[in-house]
Scaffold this motif. Structure first.
Motif, PDB file in Angstrom:
ATOM      1  N   ALA A 106     -11.806  -7.963 -10.584  1.00 27.87           N
ATOM      2  CA  ALA A 106     -12.929  -7.063 -10.887  1.00 27.87           C
ATOM      3  C   ALA A 106     -12.469  -5.773 -11.558  1.00 27.87           C
ATOM      4  CB  ALA A 106     -13.695  -6.746  -9.598  1.00 27.87           C
ATOM      5  N   GLN A 107     -11.270  -5.296 -11.189  1.00 32.87           N
ATOM      6  CA  GLN A 107     -10.799  -4.003 -11.709  1.00 32.87           C
ATOM      7  C   GLN A 107      -9.790  -4.156 -12.859  1.00 32.87           C
ATOM      8  OE1 GLN A 107     -12.217  -1.281 -10.522  1.00 32.87           O
ATOM      9  NE2 GLN A 107     -13.413  -2.560  -9.108  1.00 32.87           N
ATOM     10  N   LEU A 108      -9.834  -5.303 -13.546  1.00 29.16           N
ATOM     11  CA  LEU A 108      -8.849  -5.537 -14.610  1.00 29.16           C
ATOM     12  C   LEU A 108      -8.936  -4.493 -15.713  1.00 29.16           C
ATOM     13  CD1 LEU A 108      -6.599  -7.490 -15.493  1.00 29.16           C
ATOM     14  CD2 LEU A 108      -8.318  -8.793 -16.734  1.00 29.16           C
ATOM     15  N   HIS A 152       0.844  -1.203   0.000  1.00 33.41           N
ATOM     16  CA  HIS A 152       0.000   0.000   0.000  1.00 33.41           C
ATOM     17  C   HIS A 152       0.880   1.254   0.000  1.00 33.41           C
ATOM     18  CE1 HIS A 152      -3.599   2.350   0.658  1.00 33.41           C
ATOM     19  NE2 HIS A 152      -3.037   2.938   1.708  1.00 33.41           N
ATOM     20  N   PHE A 153       1.890   1.260   0.869  1.00 33.09           N
ATOM     21  CA  PHE A 153       2.819   2.396   0.906  1.00 33.09           C
ATOM     22  C   PHE A 153       3.480   2.608  -0.458  1.00 33.09           C
ATOM     23  CE2 PHE A 153       4.033   2.346   5.723  1.00 33.09           C
ATOM     24  CZ  PHE A 153       2.721   2.625   6.038  1.00 33.09           C
ATOM     25  N   LEU A 154       3.956   1.501  -1.037  1.00 37.89           N
ATOM     26  CA  LEU A 154       4.699   1.604  -2.300  1.00 37.89           C
ATOM     27  C   LEU A 154       3.804   2.146  -3.417  1.00 37.89           C
ATOM     28  CD1 LEU A 154       6.716  -1.749  -2.171  1.00 37.89           C
ATOM     29  CD2 LEU A 154       7.602   0.560  -1.800  1.00 37.89           C
ATOM     30  N   CYS A 155       2.554   1.685  -3.465  1.00 29.89           N
ATOM     31  CA  CYS A 155       1.638   2.173  -4.504  1.00 29.89           C
ATOM     32  C   CYS A 155       1.403   3.673  -4.354  1.00 29.89           C
ATOM     33  CB  CYS A 155       0.315   1.426  -4.428  1.00 29.89           C
ATOM     34  SG  CYS A 155       0.427  -0.285  -4.990  1.00 29.89           S
ATOM     35  N   PRO A 215      -5.025   0.079  -5.236  1.00 31.85           N
ATOM     36  CA  PRO A 215      -3.674  -0.041  -5.831  1.00 31.85           C
ATOM     37  C   PRO A 215      -3.660   0.241  -7.329  1.00 31.85           C
ATOM     38  CG  PRO A 215      -4.119  -1.901  -4.394  1.00 31.85           C
ATOM     39  CD  PRO A 215      -5.406  -1.151  -4.520  1.00 31.85           C
ATOM     40  N   LEU A 216      -4.647  -0.279  -8.075  1.00 34.64           N
ATOM     41  CA  LEU A 216      -4.668  -0.060  -9.525  1.00 34.64           C
ATOM     42  C   LEU A 216      -4.866   1.411  -9.861  1.00 34.64           C
ATOM     43  CD1 LEU A 216      -6.605  -3.109 -11.031  1.00 34.64           C
ATOM     44  CD2 LEU A 216      -4.223  -2.486 -11.409  1.00 34.64           C
ATOM     45  N   ARG A 217      -5.653   2.102  -9.067  1.00 30.20           N
ATOM     46  CA  ARG A 217      -5.850   3.538  -9.318  1.00 30.20           C
ATOM     47  C   ARG A 217      -4.544   4.307  -9.088  1.00 30.20           C
ATOM     48  NH1 ARG A 217      -9.281   4.747 -12.905  1.00 30.20           N
ATOM     49  NH2 ARG A 217     -11.148   3.487 -12.671  1.00 30.20           N
ATOM     50  N   TYR A 218      -3.838   3.931  -8.018  1.00 30.47           N
ATOM     51  CA  TYR A 218      -2.541   4.582  -7.768  1.00 30.47           C
ATOM     52  C   TYR A 218      -1.580   4.326  -8.939  1.00 30.47           C
ATOM     53  CZ  TYR A 218      -3.621   5.679  -2.871  1.00 30.47           C
ATOM     54  OH  TYR A 218      -4.151   6.203  -1.722  1.00 30.47           O
ATOM     55  N   GLN A 265      -3.556  -8.979  -4.533  1.00 33.20           N
ATOM     56  CA  GLN A 265      -4.128  -7.812  -3.856  1.00 33.20           C
ATOM     57  C   GLN A 265      -3.871  -6.529  -4.641  1.00 33.20           C
ATOM     58  OE1 GLN A 265      -3.301  -7.144   0.255  1.00 33.20           O
ATOM     59  NE2 GLN A 265      -3.769  -9.252   0.867  1.00 33.20           N
ATOM     60  N   LEU A 266      -2.795  -6.551  -5.440  1.00 34.41           N
ATOM     61  CA  LEU A 266      -2.468  -5.364  -6.245  1.00 34.41           C
ATOM     62  C   LEU A 266      -3.530  -5.082  -7.305  1.00 34.41           C
ATOM     63  CD1 LEU A 266       1.374  -5.847  -6.687  1.00 34.41           C
ATOM     64  CD2 LEU A 266       0.264  -3.938  -5.541  1.00 34.41           C
ATOM     65  N   TYR A 267      -4.398  -6.057  -7.573  1.00 33.02           N
ATOM     66  CA  TYR A 267      -5.477  -5.836  -8.535  1.00 33.02           C
ATOM     67  C   TYR A 267      -6.720  -5.233  -7.866  1.00 33.02           C
ATOM     68  CZ  TYR A 267      -2.962  -8.205 -12.257  1.00 33.02           C
ATOM     69  OH  TYR A 267      -2.030  -8.534 -13.214  1.00 33.02           O
ATOM     70  N   GLY A 268      -6.577  -4.844  -6.597  1.00 36.86           N
ATOM     71  CA  GLY A 268      -7.670  -4.141  -5.943  1.00 36.86           C
ATOM     72  C   GLY A 268      -7.867  -2.762  -6.552  1.00 36.86           C
ATOM     73  N   GLU A 269      -9.004  -2.167  -6.310  1.00 38.11           N
ATOM     74  CA  GLU A 269      -9.332  -0.873  -6.932  1.00 38.11           C
ATOM     75  C   GLU A 269      -8.322   0.207  -6.558  1.00 38.11           C
ATOM     76  OE1 GLU A 269     -12.997   2.330  -7.373  1.00 38.11           O
ATOM     77  OE2 GLU A 269     -13.220   0.600  -6.047  1.00 38.11           O
TER      78      GLU A 269
END
Length: 1236
Positions: free
Chosen positions: A353-355, A255-258, A298-301, A292-296
């Motif tokens: 879901a956020q692909l 989370h921090f890195l994103c 992280p992907l937005r970041y 988990q990186l495919y969560g909304e």
């Protein structure tokens, strides 16, 4: 003088010496003396550490002197730690920690990095010798140092980074036990270490933002440097630690890195750390949490980071952002690799879901002006398209139209920016600016762009397998648009159109895409309408142009669209209008091709136009061969029409523009079609018709091929070069030889019998059956080309005899060096990449000289002869091998003068001729043909290779061959010798064991290509032997031919001598090839009772010599150890003298030899497997023999003593678990607040 006074005095002297070494005006002798004085002090002085501490901690000395002081301390720890007293160790440790607590200088001062690194290495060297058993409070001490400020925190992080590099990443610690101790200690404390890193990130990012807001940029830089170091250090940990540590606290680290990806100050380091995480390998349970990186969030970041705006006026900012995007591509690549590895593995792992956010991000990155970024994104799309589940997902299907519209413009060739007109300024954010930023030369960029384009086209091919109608529809629209423009624009009439014109570049890209899409169209069920494809083909046929470039492009379009003619022919019925229209189009296609063959440029005297028209004719002739190869049944009904056209062209006296090679190419196309007559008599009559024209030519060469002097006179080598090529009287003779040679080569290469046994039987091709019941077929060309082989062999003899002294003396002065290698052959051998060039490019860089023309002729004749004889074996089969006196004819002609011809002329003999000749020989002719050939060849090759390797070794020993020289004649000879040795070992493997011959010697029915002398990897540091290679070493058995050769005493001796010598020749690849052949050979000789004591000792000694030369390379060592144990198991019972050979190994332990003998006396395990315990003992016995890599030769040995064993890891009570203060700043949302 007191101890302190002595230290001061020595320090002052050393400081002067260091200043002298570093001063640019110091004379070389004085610098050398000062350097040797410093080295002597390091080696001999007992005050090394004390003086080092004084130099390092005294402010009056400059940076170079202080750095030398730190080096003295490090030297003492690395090489004297086991010798110094406990008090001295405590003194060094306390002072080092004191320096750590004081700091070297401000964290933001990057000019002190070398000092900081040196101090961190001192701490790490002590850790490697004392932690954790004898330095239990290390981590609290490091934690305490961090409380002193940013400078100390940076040093602590450097300590962690260097430690993890030595322990886990590079594994450079000499003591394996100590490395395991520290690895365990790190893992035991990993929770606390990660909490420590996360706390530092929170603390210093917050401080950085606050100090930046207040305008205190000096302090902000210090906090920025600490965050940078934390991220750098984390990059060393996240690659190998358990995924549980990375995902602790609900994935706080990721989370921090994103979030930091969106902060320009830290985005590069954050991306690098995140890339290490996303590219982790391992089992499913280790990979799954990364989704988990495919969560909304992280992907937005990630998405916003990829689309951050950059100041176009700031070149440095653009370059920094470009570097960040390259790292972000690595992150995305890792994410997608994890996704495709897990997608569909179980019910819980399906499309995220956020692909769609990821797809949107990748689409935008493909459009980025930088080719590197766009190419990286394209490779990620390839991963997605190649995955079965992902490629069929509705989201991917919906994105394919956008993707191909985005990719297509990138396929248009880009020229290197230096070719841009003067005065044109480019935006720093343009594609041209990025090319100039990353590539220094046109050659480098051309090679890279070719690779990019290949990968962009692969996306079209993969997309066609998923959505064929979409990709074809795109091509159809693009081609129609281009055709409409061509009809309305003057591009078709402009004869001066070049390969750099935008119109041509677009046509070129279109053709590449069209060919890529239609090459996959038959692999899919959902195909475009045949009628539409035929209409497109008709549009191409309608377009008339006198521009050779555009005409050539049209031919390429016709070639790609020809698949629709094939598809329509499959549907041929009286009522099928589409199929009938396809039949009607075929003559028009052929007419288009034949008109290209006779197209004349407006000005035939103009060189560029001449070359342009010649390129078109070459393309048309090659296209006919391609169509005949791919669609012979489609062309078979119009064979007579094609044949009549070709006959007219060949007989036409007024068409000198149709050169010799094009005439031969056209005949090859006819032969390919005639292979489908399925009528032996008809086909053999046709071949006779082609060959009879050249039969008289071959007969007329009789006198010229009698001796080398006659040949020299015939081709004009005894006369000075004629610089006006057209006035050279001997050019006609040279053309006649090449023409006659290539006609016979074309017939042998292309003519064959039907693949289908039933058709072969009905057509009269079958003349008998083998012992196994397989049909024996005859080649329709046999009776026409066999009578000519004697002339070909005479030519081959003469070509070898040209190297005799009298022949060399007969050469005119201008042709004295005519036998040298061509430049492109040298580059190929040296592994220098050829620059991809457009085959239609008419740019004439330099006209070939008379000498170059003659050299090309000699190369073409030589290679043509070996290709002809190499193809004759697979093509003619038994009809060739049953010829009376064949082996004698080959020995007297092909193998003539082998002792004087150079290595580069030996290579085609071995690889192009002999390798397929041996491979294709029927077993019934082994004794009459191959055994005499090997009896002649093996002694010659053994003597030649042994002599050449001795010569090359002497060059290495004398220093004439080293890493600094790469373009001398000696280096070329070295590479030639290595390559020739490998190729000869390949032939021995095929003869003794069997095996595949490779794609370069395909049967003529498969369309044998001209064999390229490809360069092979010369590195000895190749990957360790694969399981397949190890299995082959243990299980390969000698073939029938191998048995005959090894039972023949002289042949067997020379083969064995060559293999044993090759094991110890200084080439890793040769060693591995020889080891893999020697194992089955030795098993066979032992089983057949063909071994004597001398051979046994020689064989075992060769293995030991191989260990001495190659033992430092893991790939070679594993094979040699297996071979050594096998040899000993096989031979020791009968030849006890082998035990004495082992006793002669320097410093060998007699007890170990005895133990090895006892192990060997135990019955071997079933089969050819080698017991692991035996291998371990043999490895120990030969350890003293193993050579060392060059970078290890003069290394000072580092000794690290083992410490008492560690106690089993005890669960810490919760009250004592905070080795490092893990109080964490609260309110994460404020800490990482990002502007959206």
């Amino acid at each position: 003088m007191s101890q302190h006074g002595v230290t001061e005095a020595l320090a002052a002297e050393l400081a002067k010496a260091v200043d002298l070494i570093m001063h640019p005006m110091t004379v070389q002798q004085a610098r050398l003396e000062a350097y040797m004085a410093c080295e002597r002090f390091k080696e001999e002085s007992p005050l090394c550490a004390q003086v080092g501490l004084y130099l390092a901690s005294s402010a009056q000395f400059n940076q170079e002197v202080r750095h030398f002081g730190l080096q003295l301390i490090e030297y003492t720890i690395k090489f004297k730690w086991n010798c110094i007293t406990h008090e001295e160790k405590v003194y060094i440790k306390e002072n080092a920690i004191k320096m750590l607590n004081m700091g070297v200088g401000p964290a933001e001062d990057r000019t002190l990095l070398h000092l900081k690194d040196a101090l961190s290495r001192i701490i790490v060297e002590m850790i490697k010798r004392e932690w954790p058993q004898q330095w239990s409070d290390l981590l609290p001490e490091l934690s305490q140092a961090c409380n002193n400020g940013e400078a100390q925190t940076e040093l602590v992080l450097l300590v962690f980074l260097r430690l993890v590099e030595d322990v886990a990443l590079l594994q450079t610690i000499e003591s394996n036990q100590r490395r395991k101790d520290m690895y365990q200690a790190l893992n035991n404390n990993m929770n606390d270490i990660f909490e420590f890193f996360l706390r530092l990130i929170e603390q210093h990012v917050t401080a950085f933002r606050e100090t930046t807001r207040l305008g205190n940029y000096h302090k902000a830089n210090a906090h920025s440097r600490v965050v940078e170091m934390v991220l750098l250090t984390l990059s060393g940990f996240v690659e190998w630690v358990s995924i549980n540590h990375i995902m602790s606290s609900n994935g706080k680290l990721m989370h921090f890195l994103c979030i930091l990806l969106n902060d320009k100050a830290f985005q590069c380091n954050a991306a690098e750390c995140l890339a290490q995480i996303t590219n982790r390998k391992g089992q499913t349970k280790e990979r799954k949490p990364l989704l988990q990186l495919y969560g909304e969030e992280p992907l937005r970041y990630i998405y916003t980071a990829s689309q951050m705006q950059v100041d176009n006026s700031n070149v440095q900012a653009i370059e920094q952002h470009h570097n960040f995007l390259k790292k972000l591509i690595q992150v995305l690549n890792g994410m997608v690799q994890q996704l495709v590895a897990l997608w569909g593995k179980d019910e819980g792992t399906q499309r995220p879901a956020q692909l769609n956010v990821m797809f949107e991000c990748l689409l935008l990155l493909v459009q980025h002006p930088s080719l590197t970024v766009a190419h990286g994104a394209a490779l990620i799309w390839q991963l997605l398209l190649k995955h079965d589940g992902c490629s069929k997902d509705y989201l991917m299907v919906n994105n394919i139209p956008k993707l191909i519209h985005t990719i297509a413009p990138r396929i248009v060739k880009i020229t290197y920016p230096s070719q841009q007109p003067d005065g044109v300024t480019q935006s720093p954010n343009s594609t041209e600016a990025y090319i100039r930023l990353e590539y220094d030369s046109e050659e480098d960029f051309a090679i890279y762009f070719f690779r990019c384009r290949t990968d962009f086209l692969e996306i079209f091919r993969q997309a066609t397998l998923v959505q064929p109608l979409i990709t074809y529809g795109y091509c159809e629209q693009w081609l129609q648009l281009r055709l409409r423009h061509a009809q309305s624009e003057p591009e078709c009439s402009s004869i001066n159109c070049s390969v750099l014109d935008p119109i041509y570049l677009e046509w070129d890209a279109l053709v590449c895409v069209l060919d890529g899409v239609l090459s996959r169209i038959l692999l899919v069920a959902e195909r475009p309408a045949v009628a539409g494809g035929l209409r497109l083909l008709e549009e191409c046929l309608k377009l008339e142009t006198s521009n050779p470039l555009i005409y050539s492009i049209l031919l390429s379009c016709i070639s790609a669209l020809f698949v629709f003619l094939s598809m329509s022919s499959c549907q041929l019925t009286p009522n099928n209008c589409v199929a009938m229209s396809g039949v009607a189009l075929l003559p028009r296609v052929l007419d288009k091709i034949f008109r290209a063959l006779v197209l004349k440029p407006p000005n035939e005297l103009e060189k560029v136009q001449q070359k342009s028209a010649k390129n078109l004719r070459r393309h048309a002739a090659s296209l006919l061969v391609k169509l005949a190869h791919k669609y012979p049944l489609l062309l078979l009904p119009v064979f007579e029409q094609i044949n009549n056209h070709v006959e007219c062209l060949l007989k036409e006296p007024s068409s000198p523009h149709l050169c010799r090679m094009m005439r031969t190419t056209l005949q090859e196309a006819l032969i390919l079609i005639s292979n489908h007559f399925c009528d032996f008599d008809r086909q053999t009559l046709f071949i006779e018709h082609i060959v009879q024209r050249k039969r008289s030519e071959w007969l007329s060469f009789g006198e010229a091929f009698k001796s080398p002097l006659e040949f020299i006179r015939f081709v004009g080598l005894d006369k000075p070069p004629v610089y006006d090529i057209d006035r050279d009287p001997s050019i006609v003779q040279r053309s006649r030889i090449l023409d006659a040679l290539h006609v016979v080569l074309g017939v042998i290469k292309r003519c064959t019998w039907p693949d289908d046994p039933d058709r072969a039987q009905r057509g009269g091709f079958v003349i008998g059956c083998t012992d196994l019941g397989n049909p024996i077929c005859r080649n329709p060309a046999t009776k026409h080309v066999v009578p000519l082989l004697s002339h070909v062999l005479s030519l081959m003899r003469v070509l070898n005899e040209l190297f005799r002294p009298e022949a060399l003396a007969a050469l005119s002065e201008g042709y004295r060096n005519i036998h040298g290698m061509l430049e492109h052959e040298k580059k190929l051998l040296m592994g220098i990449c050829a620059i991809p060039a457009d085959p239609l490019d008419t740019t004439i860089k330099t006209e070939p000289t008379a000498f170059e023309k003659m050299q090309t002729f000699m190369t073409l004749v030589t290679e043509g002869c070996y290709h002809l004889m190499g193809s004759a074996g697979p093509s003619l089969g038994r009809d060739l091998y049953q010829l009376v006196g064949l082996s004698d004819a080959i020995i007297n002609n092909v193998f003539c003068c082998m002792d004087i011809i150079p290595d580069y002329r030996m290579r085609p003999i071995i690889r192009v001729f002999f390798k397929p000749f041996v491979y294709s020989c029927p077993p019934s002719y082994y004794e009459s043909v191959l055994v005499p050939l090997f009896a002649h060849l093996t002694p010659l090759m053994c003597e030649r290779l042994t002599r050449r390797w001795l010569y090359i070794s002497s060059l290495y020993e004398s220093g004439q061959l080293n890493g600094e020289v790469n373009d001398t004649q000696e280096v070329l000879e070295d590479q030639l010798n290595r390559t020739l040795t490998r190729e000869y070992l390949d032939v021995l493997k095929i003869a003794l064991v069997g095996g595949q011959i490779g794609a370069d010697h395909v049967n003529a029915a498969g369309g044998a290509n001209v064999v390229a002398m490809e360069n092979e990897e010369h590195s000895m540091d190749s990957a360790p032997q694969s399981r397949a290679a190890q299995s082959a070493l243990l299980s390969d058995t000698i073939s029938d031919l191998g048995g005959q050769l090894l039972r023949n005493g002289p042949i067997s001796n020379y083969i064995l001598m060559t293999l044993l010598n090759a094991i110890a020749w200084n080439d890793g690849m040769c060693n591995m090839k020889a080891v893999n052949i020697a194992a089955p050979v030795m098993r066979f000789l032992a089983a057949e009772q063909l071994m004597d004591e001398n051979k046994a000792v020689s064989a075992f000694t060769a293995v030991l010599q191989g260990m001495q030369v190659h033992g430092q390379h893991e790939a070679n060592q594993s094979g040699l150890i297996t071979l050594g144990v096998q040899f000993y198991e096989l031979l020791r019972p009968k030849f006890p003298v082998l035990s004495e050979v082992l006793q002669h190994i320097p410093s060998v332990n007699a007890a170990d030899v005895q133990k090895f003998d006892e192990k060997i006396s135990v019955a071997p395990v079933k089969g050819n497997k080698v017991d692991r315990a035996k291998k371990d003992i043999f490895k120990k016995l030969t350890a003293q023999l193993v050579g060392r890599s060059v970078n290890q030769l003069f290394r000072h040995e580092v000794q690290i003593a083992n410490l008492p064993p560690m106690q089993p890891n005890q669960k810490h009570a919760s009250t004592n678990s905070n080795i490092m203060d893990s109080n964490q700043n609260a309110n994460l949302s404020k800490l990482f607040r990002t502007e959206k």
